[in-house]
Motif scaffolding. Structure first.
Motif, PDB file in Angstrom:
ATOM      1  N   VAL A 277      38.706  22.878 -21.610  1.00  0.00           N
ATOM      2  CA  VAL A 277      38.729  21.456 -21.954  1.00  0.00           C
ATOM      3  C   VAL A 277      38.318  20.610 -20.752  1.00  0.00           C
ATOM      4  O   VAL A 277      37.520  19.671 -20.870  1.00  0.00           O
ATOM      5  N   LEU A 278      38.842  20.944 -19.572  1.00  0.00           N
ATOM      6  CA  LEU A 278      38.498  20.196 -18.361  1.00  0.00           C
ATOM      7  C   LEU A 278      36.998  20.285 -18.082  1.00  0.00           C
ATOM      8  O   LEU A 278      36.360  19.283 -17.748  1.00  0.00           O
ATOM      9  N   SER A 291      40.147  13.206 -17.084  1.00  0.00           N
ATOM     10  CA  SER A 291      39.917  14.554 -17.597  1.00  0.00           C
ATOM     11  C   SER A 291      41.167  15.421 -17.436  1.00  0.00           C
ATOM     12  O   SER A 291      41.540  16.178 -18.336  1.00  0.00           O
ATOM     13  N   SER A 295      43.121  17.046 -20.514  1.00  0.00           N
ATOM     14  CA  SER A 295      43.071  18.507 -20.635  1.00  0.00           C
ATOM     15  C   SER A 295      44.427  19.159 -20.428  1.00  0.00           C
ATOM     16  O   SER A 295      44.648  20.292 -20.883  1.00  0.00           O
TER      17      SER A 295
END
Length: 321
Positions: A277-278, A291, A295
């Motif tokens: 996700v990051l 972020s 995340s």
């Protein structure tokens, strides 16, 4: 569907009060206008809202269905179909009544100007925290289609892993359950039939210590077995209540990571989800701090999430990632 309390005036100017169900405030206004009423005040009913929120939390949709939904929504948006129209199409074609109802409510709120990410956040039983935050980031960063695709892939992988885990655990759990029932039945109903034989052995001093302990446990189950059942039910209720609290969830997530073998698997899974996700967010130009904040919800573990939040504070203070 939400219930709205309204105050309006009819054609003669007389004040009228009442309530009606509508998907949004705009729809409620249209319904009142169709009744020749001119609304002066419309507000979502407090009690109805509470029940509605409670109901939304209880609504559940299978992960595989949600994974398909994310992919379909991304495809429609990428093809140039507007958000409202996309939600209408998916809601009408949904084979899951709960999802269709939720999408209808979401469409109404989006029509009223509420961001799609905030609207999805109203349904925690349907949309995960990761999905909501990814959609919010995608909306702000202009990569909503890619975010939806990524969420769909994550959800599908998660459901696949969950399915394999359940399949692997089904047989051992079945054996444990059947074994426990059989042993309990033997101790309660079968062992006492040999009381006379055991009494003779006891009088002769030939009763093994393990057999004596087994007989004692059998007698305890016969006389006080119901206490164990009540205690077990009480413990289950207690743990379920504790898991509803922040402290209980923190403790449970900490214990999960300490379990031999399983803890390492869960840790690696959480870190992998966080990194994916990051990486997606950073690749689409989302700032590092935002972020990290988004995340960290993908880890699925409150302890790891808090650790990442602490790291974010250090980065905000000037330290490197």
């Amino acid at each position: 569907m939400p219930t709205f309390q309204y105050t309006a005036r009819d054609m003669t100017g007389k004040s009228v009060q009442g309530s009606l169900e509508a998907a949004s405030q705009r729809e409620a206004t249209s319904l009142l206008t169709g009744r020749d009423l001119f609304p002066t005040k419309i507000a979502e009913q407090a009690s109805g809202a509470g029940l509605s929120i409670f109901g939304k939390k209880r609504k559940k949709v299978k992960g595989q269905v949600m994974a398909t939904f994310y992919g379909q929504l991304a495809s429609l948006l990428r093809s140039g179909v507007p958000m409202i129209r996309s939600l209408t199409i998916l809601g009408e074609q949904s084979s899951t009544p709960v999802l269709g109802e939720v999408l209808a409510e979401i469409r109404g709120r989006v029509e009223d100007g509420e961001p799609i990410g905030d609207t999805m956040g109203r349904y925690p039983g349907v949309f995960s925290d990761m999905a909501v935050n990814m959609v919010r980031a995608g909306t702000e960063g202009g990569f909503l289609e890619d975010a939806l695709d990524r969420v769909g892939v994550f959800t599908e992988l998660q459901e696949d892993l969950k399915g394999r885990t359940v399949s692997a655990m089904a047989y051992p759990v079945f054996l444990f359950t059947i074994g426990s029932v059989v042993i309990s039945a033997l101790l309660v109903f079968f062992v006492p039939k040999f009381d006379m034989l055991f009494d003779r052995l006891r009088q002769k001093g030939e009763m093994p210590a393990m057999t004596e302990a087994l007989l004692g446990f059998s007698n305890f189950l016969q006389g006080y077995g119901w206490i164990l059942i009540v205690m077990a039910i009480g413990m289950i209720i207690f743990f379920r209540q504790q898991l509803q609290t922040d402290k209980g969830q923190d403790l449970f997530d900490k214990i999960k990571l300490k379990v031999p073998v399983l803890g390492d698997i869960l840790m690696n899974l959480s870190v992998a989800r966080f990194c994916r996700v990051l990486g997606t967010l950073l690749a689409n130009g989302v700032p590092i701090l935002k972020s990290l904040d988004i995340s960290r919800t993908a880890t699925g573990n409150r302890l790891l999430s808090q650790s990442i939040a602490d790291a974010s504070e250090n980065i905000r203070s000037g330290e490197s990632l």
